[in-house]
Design an enzyme around this catalytic site. Structure first.
Site, PDB file in Angstrom:
ATOM      1  N   ILE A 168     -14.951   0.931   4.511  1.00 12.69           N
ATOM      2  CA  ILE A 168     -13.665   1.632   4.676  1.00 12.69           C
ATOM      3  C   ILE A 168     -12.546   0.636   4.403  1.00 12.69           C
ATOM      4  CG2 ILE A 168     -12.189   2.911   6.273  1.00 12.69           C
ATOM      5  CD1 ILE A 168     -14.726   3.566   7.891  1.00 12.69           C
ATOM      6  N   THR A 169     -11.709   0.927   3.411  1.00 14.49           N
ATOM      7  CA  THR A 169     -10.580   0.021   3.174  1.00 14.49           C
ATOM      8  C   THR A 169      -9.477   0.358   4.176  1.00 14.49           C
ATOM      9  OG1 THR A 169      -9.464   1.411   1.514  1.00 14.49           O
ATOM     10  CG2 THR A 169     -11.158  -0.120   0.707  1.00 14.49           C
ATOM     11  N   GLY A 170      -8.812  -0.688   4.674  1.00 11.71           N
ATOM     12  CA  GLY A 170      -7.756  -0.470   5.653  1.00 11.71           C
ATOM     13  C   GLY A 170      -8.302   0.064   6.963  1.00 11.71           C
TER      14      GLY A 170
ATOM     15  N   GLY B 235      -4.716   2.885  12.244  1.00 10.98           N
ATOM     16  CA  GLY B 235      -4.477   4.241  11.747  1.00 10.98           C
ATOM     17  C   GLY B 235      -5.737   5.033  11.448  1.00 10.98           C
TER      18      GLY B 235
ATOM     19  N   TYR C 250       5.373   7.636  -4.289  1.00 14.40           N
ATOM     20  CA  TYR C 250       4.286   7.975  -3.352  1.00 14.40           C
ATOM     21  C   TYR C 250       3.571   9.257  -3.813  1.00 14.40           C
ATOM     22  CZ  TYR C 250       1.746   8.955   0.957  1.00 14.40           C
ATOM     23  OH  TYR C 250       0.746   9.199   1.867  1.00 14.40           O
TER      24      TYR C 250
HETATM   25  N1  LIG Z   1      -0.316   8.942   8.472  1.00 19.03           N
HETATM   26  C1  LIG Z   1      -0.079  10.072   7.800  1.00 19.03           C
HETATM   27  O1  LIG Z   1       0.616  10.999   8.273  1.00 19.03           O
HETATM   28  C2  LIG Z   1      -0.675  10.258   6.432  1.00 19.03           C
HETATM   29  C3  LIG Z   1      -0.491  11.513   5.809  1.00 19.03           C
HETATM   30  C4  LIG Z   1      -1.041  11.705   4.539  1.00 19.03           C
HETATM   31  C5  LIG Z   1      -1.778  10.698   3.932  1.00 19.03           C
HETATM   32  N2  LIG Z   1      -1.926   9.492   4.553  1.00 19.03           N
HETATM   33  C6  LIG Z   1      -2.712   8.449   3.871  1.00 19.03           C
HETATM   34  O2  LIG Z   1      -3.662   7.915   4.775  1.00 19.03           O
HETATM   35  C7  LIG Z   1      -3.991   6.569   4.397  1.00 19.03           C
HETATM   36  C8  LIG Z   1      -3.990   5.690   5.632  1.00 19.03           C
HETATM   37  O3  LIG Z   1      -2.700   5.715   6.196  1.00 19.03           O
HETATM   38  P1  LIG Z   1      -2.376   5.385   7.723  1.00 19.03           P
HETATM   39  O4  LIG Z   1      -1.416   6.419   8.139  1.00 19.03           O
HETATM   40  O5  LIG Z   1      -3.623   5.184   8.493  1.00 19.03           O
HETATM   41  O6  LIG Z   1      -1.581   4.007   7.519  1.00 19.03           O
HETATM   42  P2  LIG Z   1      -1.465   2.674   8.417  1.00 19.03           P
HETATM   43  O7  LIG Z   1      -1.516   3.006   9.879  1.00 19.03           O
HETATM   44  O8  LIG Z   1      -0.236   2.002   7.888  1.00 19.03           O
HETATM   45  O9  LIG Z   1      -2.774   1.832   8.041  1.00 19.03           O
HETATM   46  C9  LIG Z   1      -2.866   1.233   6.788  1.00 19.03           C
HETATM   47  C10 LIG Z   1      -4.130   0.382   6.685  1.00 19.03           C
HETATM   48  O10 LIG Z   1      -4.129  -0.174   5.362  1.00 19.03           O
HETATM   49  C11 LIG Z   1      -4.183  -1.588   5.445  1.00 19.03           C
HETATM   50  N3  LIG Z   1      -3.314  -2.146   4.398  1.00 19.03           N
HETATM   51  C12 LIG Z   1      -2.003  -1.903   4.182  1.00 19.03           C
HETATM   52  N4  LIG Z   1      -1.575  -2.603   3.122  1.00 19.03           N
HETATM   53  C13 LIG Z   1      -2.640  -3.283   2.652  1.00 19.03           C
HETATM   54  C14 LIG Z   1      -2.843  -4.176   1.557  1.00 19.03           C
HETATM   55  N5  LIG Z   1      -1.834  -4.547   0.746  1.00 19.03           N
HETATM   56  N6  LIG Z   1      -4.074  -4.669   1.365  1.00 19.03           N
HETATM   57  C15 LIG Z   1      -5.094  -4.347   2.186  1.00 19.03           C
HETATM   58  N7  LIG Z   1      -4.968  -3.512   3.239  1.00 19.03           N
HETATM   59  C16 LIG Z   1      -3.755  -2.986   3.457  1.00 19.03           C
HETATM   60  C17 LIG Z   1      -3.694  -1.967   6.845  1.00 19.03           C
HETATM   61  O11 LIG Z   1      -4.389  -3.147   7.215  1.00 19.03           O
HETATM   62  P3  LIG Z   1      -3.678  -4.554   7.594  1.00 19.03           P
HETATM   63  O12 LIG Z   1      -2.236  -4.245   7.944  1.00 19.03           O
HETATM   64  O13 LIG Z   1      -4.469  -5.059   8.761  1.00 19.03           O
HETATM   65  O14 LIG Z   1      -3.845  -5.387   6.368  1.00 19.03           O
HETATM   66  C18 LIG Z   1      -4.181  -0.772   7.667  1.00 19.03           C
HETATM   67  O15 LIG Z   1      -5.528  -0.968   8.057  1.00 19.03           O
HETATM   68  C19 LIG Z   1      -2.973   6.193   3.324  1.00 19.03           C
HETATM   69  O16 LIG Z   1      -3.603   6.248   2.066  1.00 19.03           O
HETATM   70  C20 LIG Z   1      -1.888   7.258   3.413  1.00 19.03           C
HETATM   71  O17 LIG Z   1      -1.271   7.489   2.178  1.00 19.03           O
HETATM   72  C21 LIG Z   1      -1.391   9.246   5.786  1.00 19.03           C
END
Ligand SMILES: NC(=O)c1ccc[n+]([C@@H]2O[C@H](COP(=O)([O-])OP(=O)(O)OC[C@H]3O[C@@H](n4cnc5c(N)ncnc54)[C@H](OP(=O)(O)O)[C@@H]3O)[C@@H](O)[C@H]2O)c1
Length: 285
Positions: free
Chosen positions: A8-10, A14, A164
């Site tokens: 799982i990336t990231g 979240g 985005y």
């Molecule tokens: N939250 C929402 O409402 C929502 C809605 C629609 C879609 N999404 C999608 O869901 C996915 C996850 O989002 P989230 O809401 O869980 O975001 P999040 O809480 O910001 O988590 C992002 C994750 O990605 C990692 N990350 C960020 N930049 C990185 C980089 N340059 N290289 C490697 N790892 C990186 C972070 O790890 P580190 O900081 O530890 O490196 C963290 O584990 C995204 O693709 C987003 O577009 C989210």
């Protein structure tokens, strides 16, 4: 998921972290990625604790850099002789245009090119591990997206929201195209909208332009566990065994943007993406 390996990336926070807990709780061996080793190791320990599974590995890479994605793929290939599921989850939002170390627009590079490159570099392993799955976390924003082939990197005109939306539509197009290319291999590819989820999403954007929207929407947002539910379902459920080239929300297939069904457009995006990451465009296809 006993005996299965899921990357799982990231996975440090979240939706990715919650997905890691979800599949680890079902017995999967899980690898998570993050940029900072200490943060990633703390997350892995917490995931192991919450899931009751000790098998959580850590990989460190800044996925905005293609060299780092390549190093990550090498490390994964060395560590996992079998890879059953790849969940492409890393993504973010930036209101202002800025470039990666490769000189590419950050949103397109991180949200689309990184999963494109990582998946391609792991494809042989996924094929040899078949039946296997590639699950990519897109967004409902894909429905507002447009792939601007004349200005993919927003050089002429940039808007964070447009960048985005485009990157999330690219996630869906990538999924449909890779599904087509992998037909008959036993590797499936699906994409999903997690729903508005209470995470650190967009917190790294220095302008904090999404902060008021996030603040207002927070009471209505899903918990990370609920936001990860469809990703966990697509990664693990026998109900979607063999299902490929589909976009999901709330565990149900959903229609994606009309343009995502146009094979010429998805093929063109594949070609352009392959050029931008230095891969041959005809791999699997
Ligand atoms: N939250 C929402 O409402 C929502 C809605 C629609 C879609 N999404 C999608 O869901 C996915 C996850 O989002 P989230 O809401 O869980 O975001 P999040 O809480 O910001 O988590 C992002 C994750 O990605 C990692 N990350 C960020 N930049 C990185 C980089 N340059 N290289 C490697 N790892 C990186 C972070 O790890 P580190 O900081 O530890 O490196 C963290 O584990 C995204 O693709 C987003 O577009 C989210």
């Amino acid at each position: 998921m006993n005996g299965k390996t899921v990357l799982i990336t990231g996975g440090t926070g979240g939706i990715g972290r919650a997905a890691a807990v979800g599949v680890a709780s079902m017995g999967a061996h899980v690898g998570i990625t993050g940029r900072d080793r200490t943060r990633a190791e703390q997350a892995a320990a917490a995931i192991a604790d919450e899931s009751g599974s000790p098998a959580v590995d850590v990989f460190v890479a800044d996925m905005s850099s293609q060299a780092e994605v390549r190093r990550l793929a090498d490390e994964v290939l060395t560590t996992y002789p079998q890879l059953d599921v790849l969940i492409n989850n890393v993504g973010g939002f930036w209101a202002h245009r800025h470039l990666t170390s490769d000189g590419l627009e950050h949103t397109f590079a991180l949200n689309h090119l990184a999963p494109f490159l990582l998946t391609n570099l792991l494809l042989e392993r996924l094929v040899s591990s078949a039946p296997s799955r590639v699950v990519t976390v897109s967004s409902g924003a894909q429905s507002l997206g447009r792939i601007d082939f004349d200005d993919l990197m927003g050089e002429q005109d940039y808007s964070g929201q447009r960048a985005y939306n485009q990157s999330k539509l690219a996630n869906v197009m990538f999924t449909y195209e890779v599904a087509r290319r992998l037909e008959g291999t036993g590797v499936t590819a699906t994409a999903l909208h997690p729903g508005m989820t209470n995470t650190a999403f967009s917190a790294e954007d220095p302008s904090r332009s999404m902060a008021p929207i996030v603040f207002a929407a927070r009471p209505f947002m899903k918990s990370p566990k609920r936001g990860a539910d469809t990703a966990v379902y697509l990664a693990s459920s026998p109900a979607v065994e063999g299902v490929t080239g589909r976009y999901f929300a709330n565990r149900k297939t959903k229609k994606s943007h009309d343009s995502s069904y146009d094979a010429n457009t998805t093929g063109r995006l594949w070609q352009v993406s392959a050029d931008l990451v230095g891969l041959p465009a005809n791999a699997y296809g």
